[in-house]
Scaffold this motif. Structure first.
Motif, mmCIF file in Angstrom:
data_model
loop_
_atom_site.group_PDB
_atom_site.id
_atom_site.type_symbol
_atom_site.label_atom_id
_atom_site.label_comp_id
_atom_site.label_asym_id
_atom_site.label_seq_id
_atom_site.Cartn_x
_atom_site.Cartn_y
_atom_site.Cartn_z
ATOM 1 N N GLY A 1 0.844 -1.177 0.000
ATOM 2 C CA GLY A 1 0.000 0.000 0.000
ATOM 3 C C GLY A 1 0.888 1.238 0.000
ATOM 4 N N CYS A 2 0.272 2.409 -0.059
ATOM 5 C CA CYS A 2 1.083 3.631 -0.149
ATOM 6 C C CYS A 2 0.253 4.840 0.256
ATOM 7 C CB CYS A 2 1.600 3.804 -1.580
ATOM 8 S SG CYS A 2 2.825 5.122 -1.763
ATOM 9 N N SER A 3 0.941 5.863 0.751
ATOM 10 C CA SER A 3 0.283 7.116 1.126
ATOM 11 C C SER A 3 0.749 8.286 0.277
ATOM 12 C CB SER A 3 0.553 7.415 2.614
ATOM 13 O OG SER A 3 1.953 7.463 2.867
ATOM 14 N N HIS A 4 1.531 8.031 -0.773
ATOM 15 C CA HIS A 4 2.029 9.120 -1.620
ATOM 16 C C HIS A 4 0.906 9.780 -2.422
ATOM 17 C CE1 HIS A 4 5.967 8.237 -0.395
ATOM 18 N NE2 HIS A 4 6.408 7.526 -1.414
ATOM 19 N N GLY A 5 -0.103 9.030 -2.787
ATOM 20 C CA GLY A 5 -1.239 9.598 -3.502
ATOM 21 C C GLY A 5 -0.984 9.948 -4.952
ATOM 22 N N PRO B 1 6.111 7.645 4.936
ATOM 23 C CA PRO B 1 6.254 8.414 6.185
ATOM 24 C C PRO B 1 6.278 7.557 7.446
ATOM 25 C CG PRO B 1 4.784 9.565 4.695
ATOM 26 C CD PRO B 1 5.105 8.247 4.039
ATOM 27 N N LEU B 2 5.539 6.440 7.467
ATOM 28 C CA LEU B 2 5.522 5.606 8.669
ATOM 29 C C LEU B 2 6.859 4.923 8.934
ATOM 30 C CD1 LEU B 2 5.257 2.517 7.451
ATOM 31 C CD2 LEU B 2 2.847 3.109 7.294
ATOM 32 N N GLU B 3 7.734 4.843 7.907
ATOM 33 C CA GLU B 3 9.066 4.281 8.100
ATOM 34 C C GLU B 3 9.880 5.120 9.084
ATOM 35 O OE1 GLU B 3 12.861 2.461 7.856
ATOM 36 O OE2 GLU B 3 10.841 1.672 7.532
#
Length: 293
Positions: free
Chosen positions: A20-24, A78-80
């Motif tokens: 999954g990803c949050s980059h959008g 970001p969660l990394e």
């Protein structure tokens, strides 16, 4: 995010710590239904035992190799910052004297420059970074959750200064949006100034299939409501490409020819298979073989 206990980590030399990803990014192929996500794409799946699995796997390997990550999900989400799983995995790769290569759009990779430098000094490390548009304002619209291109350029510079070879993914270039010479000039200029070793380019265009096509079109609707440059773009895609998987720029041949000329002039390798072969070689002993467009 949510955590899972994974059973395997390398397939065969590549891993994804996150899913999954949050980059959008509006064009993201990983959203395609063929990848069979059982959870919301932004609800990122974390393989909580990734580091332990990797250590167990590398300890048993008889032959060292390049360990890659980032093909399906950016390892520097970001969660990394909070979880540090990628850093732990790099420490294990360093400890067992393997090589490392990663694909990212994030400047968080600079946090781990110390480990990547150690790996590169012993074996080989390659940082691969996607550059889609030289225009930071446009970048913030089509890749809203990640650092702008100018910052990625600084990351490439820092890697070069540390002696780590870099490769740029020149993909995708979006028809009717940034498929023009000005954008190619800007990205190649960044590559030249950052000492990039090679550019991977599959052509001028993007791919759309069920899942990411709908997300892309919805994003174009949202953008057109705020920015006139996107007005009518979705309709042009639908009229020009229909349900095609490959959506190539009408100017692809002209622009690829121009890109080839620029890369030749600035001594930057351009291609796909020859560059992948070099990235995967352990250790790096051979120069790139030329690849014709």
């Amino acid at each position: 995010m949510h955590f899972v206990t994974a059973k395997t980590i390398l397939t065969p030399h590549s891993m994804n710590i996150y899913r999954g990803c949050s980059h959008g990014c509006i064009y993201c192929d990983s959203r395609s239904k063929c990848y069979q996500f059982s959870h919301a794409f932004e609800d990122i799946e974390v393989k909580e035992n990734a580091a332990e699995l990797l250590e167990e796997t590398l300890r048993k390997k008889r032959k060292r190799c390049m360990v890659g990550t980032g093909s399906m999900s950016d390892p520097y989400l970001p969660l990394e910052k909070e979880l540090g799983l990628m850093r732990r995995c790099l420490e294990i790769i360093d400890r067992y004297n393997f090589g490392a290569t990663l694909i990212t759009k994030s400047d968080l990779v600079l946090r781990d420059l110390d480990i990547l430098t150690r790996i590169n000094n012993k074996t080989k490390a390659v940082v691969q970074m996607t550059l889609t548009t030289a225009d930071d304002e446009l970048c913030r619209k089509i890749e809203p959750g990640v650092c702008p291109t100018s910052r990625r350029f600084e990351v490439l510079q820092a890697c070069h200064d540390a002696g780590i070879p870099t490769v740029v993914w020149f993909s995708p270039l979006l028809p009717f949006i940034n498929d023009n010479r000005e954008n190619i000039d800007g990205i190649v200029d960044y590559c030249v100034r950052a000492g990039v070793k090679a550019i991977i380019c599959f052509g001028i265009g993007l791919t759309l299939r069920e899942g990411n096509r709908e997300y892309f079109y919805d994003a174009l609707d949202r953008l057109s409501a705020r920015d006139t440059r996107f007005l009518g773009i979705k309709e042009r895609y639908q009229k020009t490409f229909g349900y095609s998987y490959m959506c190539s720029s009408p100017h692809e041949h002209e622009l690829m020819t121009y890109l080839v000329q620029l890369c030749h002039r600035h001594h930057i390798q351009l291609g796909t298979d020859s560059i992948f072969k070099w990235i995967e070689e352990f250790p790096d002993t051979n120069p790139f073989q030329p690849e014709l467009f």
